[in-house]
Design a protein around this motif. Structure first.
Motif, PDB file in Angstrom:
ATOM      1  N   ASN A 289       0.826  -1.211   0.000  1.00  0.00           N
ATOM      2  CA  ASN A 289       0.000   0.000   0.000  1.00  0.00           C
ATOM      3  C   ASN A 289       0.858   1.259   0.000  1.00  0.00           C
ATOM      4  O   ASN A 289       0.522   2.247  -0.658  1.00  0.00           O
ATOM      5  N   LYS A 290       1.962   1.235   0.741  1.00  0.00           N
ATOM      6  CA  LYS A 290       2.852   2.403   0.753  1.00  0.00           C
ATOM      7  C   LYS A 290       3.541   2.563  -0.588  1.00  0.00           C
ATOM      8  O   LYS A 290       3.703   3.686  -1.079  1.00  0.00           O
ATOM      9  N   GLU A 291       3.926   1.465  -1.196  1.00  0.00           N
ATOM     10  CA  GLU A 291       4.544   1.530  -2.525  1.00  0.00           C
ATOM     11  C   GLU A 291       3.569   2.120  -3.537  1.00  0.00           C
ATOM     12  O   GLU A 291       3.946   2.963  -4.366  1.00  0.00           O
ATOM     13  N   ALA A 292       2.310   1.709  -3.448  1.00  0.00           N
ATOM     14  CA  ALA A 292       1.297   2.238  -4.369  1.00  0.00           C
ATOM     15  C   ALA A 292       1.089   3.728  -4.156  1.00  0.00           C
ATOM     16  O   ALA A 292       0.885   4.489  -5.107  1.00  0.00           O
ATOM     17  N   ALA A 293       1.140   4.156  -2.887  1.00  0.00           N
ATOM     18  CA  ALA A 293       0.959   5.584  -2.580  1.00  0.00           C
ATOM     19  C   ALA A 293       2.106   6.422  -3.127  1.00  0.00           C
ATOM     20  O   ALA A 293       1.926   7.602  -3.451  1.00  0.00           O
ATOM     21  N   LEU A 294       3.297   5.816  -3.222  1.00  0.00           N
ATOM     22  CA  LEU A 294       4.493   6.544  -3.687  1.00  0.00           C
ATOM     23  C   LEU A 294       4.806   6.260  -5.155  1.00  0.00           C
ATOM     24  O   LEU A 294       5.887   6.594  -5.628  1.00  0.00           O
ATOM     25  N   LYS A 295       3.869   5.658  -5.855  1.00  0.00           N
ATOM     26  CA  LYS A 295       4.093   5.289  -7.252  1.00  0.00           C
ATOM     27  C   LYS A 295       4.498   6.515  -8.078  1.00  0.00           C
ATOM     28  O   LYS A 295       3.911   7.582  -7.986  1.00  0.00           O
ATOM     29  N   GLY A 296       5.551   6.334  -8.859  1.00  0.00           N
ATOM     30  CA  GLY A 296       6.017   7.420  -9.722  1.00  0.00           C
ATOM     31  C   GLY A 296       7.038   8.333  -9.079  1.00  0.00           C
ATOM     32  O   GLY A 296       7.532   9.261  -9.735  1.00  0.00           O
ATOM     33  N   THR A 297       7.367   8.087  -7.805  1.00  0.00           N
ATOM     34  CA  THR A 297       8.337   8.962  -7.111  1.00  0.00           C
ATOM     35  C   THR A 297       9.717   8.316  -6.996  1.00  0.00           C
ATOM     36  O   THR A 297      10.607   8.876  -6.374  1.00  0.00           O
ATOM     37  N   ASN A 298       9.852   7.114  -7.560  1.00  0.00           N
ATOM     38  CA  ASN A 298      11.134   6.402  -7.540  1.00  0.00           C
ATOM     39  C   ASN A 298      11.593   6.031  -6.130  1.00  0.00           C
ATOM     40  O   ASN A 298      12.784   5.958  -5.845  1.00  0.00           O
ATOM     41  N   HIS A 299      10.636   5.804  -5.223  1.00  0.00           N
ATOM     42  CA  HIS A 299      10.977   5.383  -3.862  1.00  0.00           C
ATOM     43  C   HIS A 299      11.129   3.863  -3.799  1.00  0.00           C
ATOM     44  O   HIS A 299      10.433   3.125  -4.515  1.00  0.00           O
ATOM     45  N   LYS A 300      12.019   3.421  -2.940  1.00  0.00           N
ATOM     46  CA  LYS A 300      12.200   2.000  -2.657  1.00  0.00           C
ATOM     47  C   LYS A 300      11.578   1.711  -1.300  1.00  0.00           C
ATOM     48  O   LYS A 300      11.969   2.296  -0.293  1.00  0.00           O
ATOM     49  N   VAL A 301      10.585   0.820  -1.250  1.00  0.00           N
ATOM     50  CA  VAL A 301       9.894   0.493  -0.005  1.00  0.00           C
ATOM     51  C   VAL A 301      10.144  -0.976   0.336  1.00  0.00           C
ATOM     52  O   VAL A 301       9.964  -1.861  -0.505  1.00  0.00           O
ATOM     53  N   ALA A 302      10.561  -1.222   1.568  1.00  0.00           N
ATOM     54  CA  ALA A 302      10.816  -2.587   2.037  1.00  0.00           C
ATOM     55  C   ALA A 302      10.193  -2.758   3.412  1.00  0.00           C
ATOM     56  O   ALA A 302       9.844  -1.787   4.090  1.00  0.00           O
ATOM     57  N   GLY A 303      10.061  -4.007   3.830  1.00  0.00           N
ATOM     58  CA  GLY A 303       9.476  -4.297   5.137  1.00  0.00           C
ATOM     59  C   GLY A 303      10.351  -5.250   5.928  1.00  0.00           C
ATOM     60  O   GLY A 303      11.155  -5.999   5.374  1.00  0.00           O
ATOM     61  N   MET A 304      10.164  -5.213   7.252  1.00  0.00           N
ATOM     62  CA  MET A 304      10.940  -6.098   8.129  1.00  0.00           C
ATOM     63  C   MET A 304      10.118  -6.497   9.340  1.00  0.00           C
ATOM     64  O   MET A 304       9.470  -5.645   9.972  1.00  0.00           O
ATOM     65  N   LEU A 305      10.133  -7.772   9.661  1.00  0.00           N
ATOM     66  CA  LEU A 305       9.618  -8.255  10.938  1.00  0.00           C
ATOM     67  C   LEU A 305      10.819  -8.411  11.855  1.00  0.00           C
ATOM     68  O   LEU A 305      11.725  -9.186  11.558  1.00  0.00           O
ATOM     69  N   LEU A 306      10.837  -7.647  12.947  1.00  0.00           N
ATOM     70  CA  LEU A 306      11.972  -7.675  13.871  1.00  0.00           C
ATOM     71  C   LEU A 306      11.523  -8.310  15.185  1.00  0.00           C
ATOM     72  O   LEU A 306      10.895  -7.675  16.028  1.00  0.00           O
ATOM     73  N   TYR A 307      11.830  -9.587  15.338  1.00  0.00           N
ATOM     74  CA  TYR A 307      11.421 -10.343  16.514  1.00  0.00           C
ATOM     75  C   TYR A 307      12.454 -10.208  17.633  1.00  0.00           C
ATOM     76  O   TYR A 307      13.660 -10.137  17.374  1.00  0.00           O
ATOM     77  N   ALA A 308      11.979 -10.194  18.867  1.00  0.00           N
ATOM     78  CA  ALA A 308      12.882 -10.325  20.013  1.00  0.00           C
ATOM     79  C   ALA A 308      13.280 -11.792  20.107  1.00  0.00           C
ATOM     80  O   ALA A 308      12.424 -12.680  20.047  1.00  0.00           O
ATOM     81  N   LYS A 309      14.563 -12.050  20.246  1.00  0.00           N
ATOM     82  CA  LYS A 309      15.071 -13.427  20.255  1.00  0.00           C
ATOM     83  C   LYS A 309      14.551 -14.195  21.464  1.00  0.00           C
ATOM     84  O   LYS A 309      14.491 -13.678  22.573  1.00  0.00           O
ATOM     85  N   THR A 310      14.183 -15.442  21.217  1.00  0.00           N
ATOM     86  CA  THR A 310      13.728 -16.337  22.281  1.00  0.00           C
ATOM     87  C   THR A 310      14.791 -17.415  22.503  1.00  0.00           C
ATOM     88  O   THR A 310      15.859 -17.396  21.891  1.00  0.00           O
ATOM     89  N   ASP A 311      14.478 -18.382  23.365  1.00  0.00           N
ATOM     90  CA  ASP A 311      15.392 -19.493  23.613  1.00  0.00           C
ATOM     91  C   ASP A 311      15.235 -20.615  22.594  1.00  0.00           C
ATOM     92  O   ASP A 311      15.880 -21.665  22.709  1.00  0.00           O
ATOM     93  N   GLU A 312      14.377 -20.410  21.605  1.00  0.00           N
ATOM     94  CA  GLU A 312      14.170 -21.435  20.591  1.00  0.00           C
ATOM     95  C   GLU A 312      15.444 -21.633  19.767  1.00  0.00           C
ATOM     96  O   GLU A 312      16.161 -20.675  19.469  1.00  0.00           O
ATOM     97  N   PRO A 313      15.751 -22.869  19.376  1.00  0.00           N
ATOM     98  CA  PRO A 313      16.996 -23.142  18.635  1.00  0.00           C
ATOM     99  C   PRO A 313      17.025 -22.522  17.246  1.00  0.00           C
ATOM    100  O   PRO A 313      18.086 -22.147  16.749  1.00  0.00           O
ATOM    101  N   LEU A 314      15.865 -22.408  16.611  1.00  0.00           N
ATOM    102  CA  LEU A 314      15.804 -21.839  15.266  1.00  0.00           C
ATOM    103  C   LEU A 314      15.610 -20.327  15.358  1.00  0.00           C
ATOM    104  O   LEU A 314      14.625 -19.852  15.925  1.00  0.00           O
TER     105      LEU A 314
END
Length: 368
Positions: A289-314
């Motif tokens: 949706n943000k990319e569509a809003a900025l269409k034609g402005t030559n913007h690069k839009v990316a996303g990130m899920l930033l999790y707090a690390k747990t004790d899980e092995p993976l």
């Protein structure tokens, strides 16, 4: 979620210091150097220092309404009550008036929170002693029933801004962490609940980037922005608000970060572990949706899920290319020395925006 509780608790102090810059005042320096083995000692230490500082400045006062029988006029006459006095042969005028008072909601919450801490066995005596001394100045302030506190009623303005940190600590202690014993008394849960930690985690990352990069690099910003739906017909009734946790912007590049504080980073279905589907759908929707809003402005839009690390092995650490956009999954290890946490956050900016961290932020002094 962590193995070394003392390191993690110390990092909560650093997280709070970004969310509330008041903690960077020199009066709090000793707290930064102390080891803490439980969250209640940390909060007791912050409150004792903060209340002491507030007492030097003077407790906040606000006008409170009073109704009294007086022999002289003050404020407005309460005519019905004055007539009743006359019928009882009382020579008094009932007056409604406002008077500056320390017995207001903010100070009542402070006192009630301190009284709660004083009852906890795991709070060290040195903090209790300091808090007891400070409570002598609260003798005219009435406690408030903890479950009756309406946090939405609190309003900050120029005369009470210094209470923001103190009341945030009170809310963290009270809201969602109170347990009632069979005797009807309150005791605190062993740690902050997930919801409060998630809010602090989001606020910390947002303010870290705002203060360490936004305040130092021209054109860099860190804000919690809303993203409008890009609708074909303009009809958006019942659509939810798209509110980002953190949106980083530098030049024509934008990174939308969704901060996630979970007990389990991955979901399991038929013995197969995958990312939480709703998290991935959400960040993808934000980006498109943000990319569509900025269409034609030559913007690069990316996303990130930033999790707090747990004790899980993976530990997820992946970058995906989805419909022309980069969606990455990262984890932030909060159980490291804070300088290492800062390094993890800096690397995110360096890798995405290609900012040379050493040159641009050479004046940054990380906590010990």
């Amino acid at each position: 979620m962590t193995k070394d509780k003392s390191i993690f608790i110390k990092n909560i102090y650093y997280m709070l210091s970004y969310a509330f810059t008041t903690l960077r005042k020199s009066v709090y320096d000793n707290i930064r150097k102390e080891p803490f083995d439980n969250i209640h000692n940390l909060f007791a230490a912050i409150l004792s220092k903060g209340i002491g500082l507030q007492l030097k400045q003077g407790l906040y006062k606000e006008y409170m309404g009073h109704a009294d029988n007086l022999t002289t006029l003050r404020g407005k006459i309460n005519i019905p009550e004055t007539i009743r006095n006359k019928m009882r042969n009382q020579i008094a005028v009932t007056c409604d008036y406002d008077e500056l008072s320390e017995n207001n909601l903010m100070n009542r919450i402070l006192k009630s929170t301190v009284l709660l801490l004083l009852k906890q066995k795991n709070v060290q005596e040195k903090y209790k002693t300091e808090l007891k001394k400070e409570m002598l100045f609260f003798s005219g302030i009435e406690p408030i029933e903890l479950t009756h506190i309406r946090w939405t009623d609190i309003r900050f303005q120029r005369n009470n801004q210094t209470y923001q940190l103190l009341l945030a600590i009170c809310q963290l202690l009270i809201e969602g962490t109170l347990l009632t014993t069979e005797h009807g008394e309150y005791r605190l849960a062993g740690f902050l609940d997930k919801q409060r930690m998630e809010r602090l985690y989001e606020k910390f990352i947002l303010e870290y980037y705002a203060q360490e990069f936004g305040a130092r690099i021209k054109g860099f910003s860190s804000k919690a922005l809303q993203i409008p739906w890009q609708l074909d017909d303009g009809y958006g009734a019942l659509l939810p608000v798209m509110q980002t946790d953190i949106t980083l912007v530098y030049g024509k590049q934008m990174l939308i970060i969704d901060a996630k504080y979970y007990e389990h980073t991955l979901q399991t279905h038929f013995d197969t572990q995958t990312l939480h589907s709703e998290n991935l759908y959400q960040i993808f929707t934000y980006v498109k949706n943000k990319e569509a809003a900025l269409k034609g402005t030559n913007h690069k839009v990316a996303g990130m899920l930033l999790y707090a690390k747990t004790d899980e092995p993976l530990v997820p650490d992946h970058v995906y290319q989805m419909s022309g956009n980069q969606i990455s999954i990262k984890t932030l290890d909060l159980n490291r020395e804070f300088s290492e946490i800062a390094e993890q956050l800096n690397r995110i900016v360096k890798d995405f925006f290609h900012i040379e961290i050493d040159k641009q932020t050479e004046d940054i002094k990380w906590p010990d």
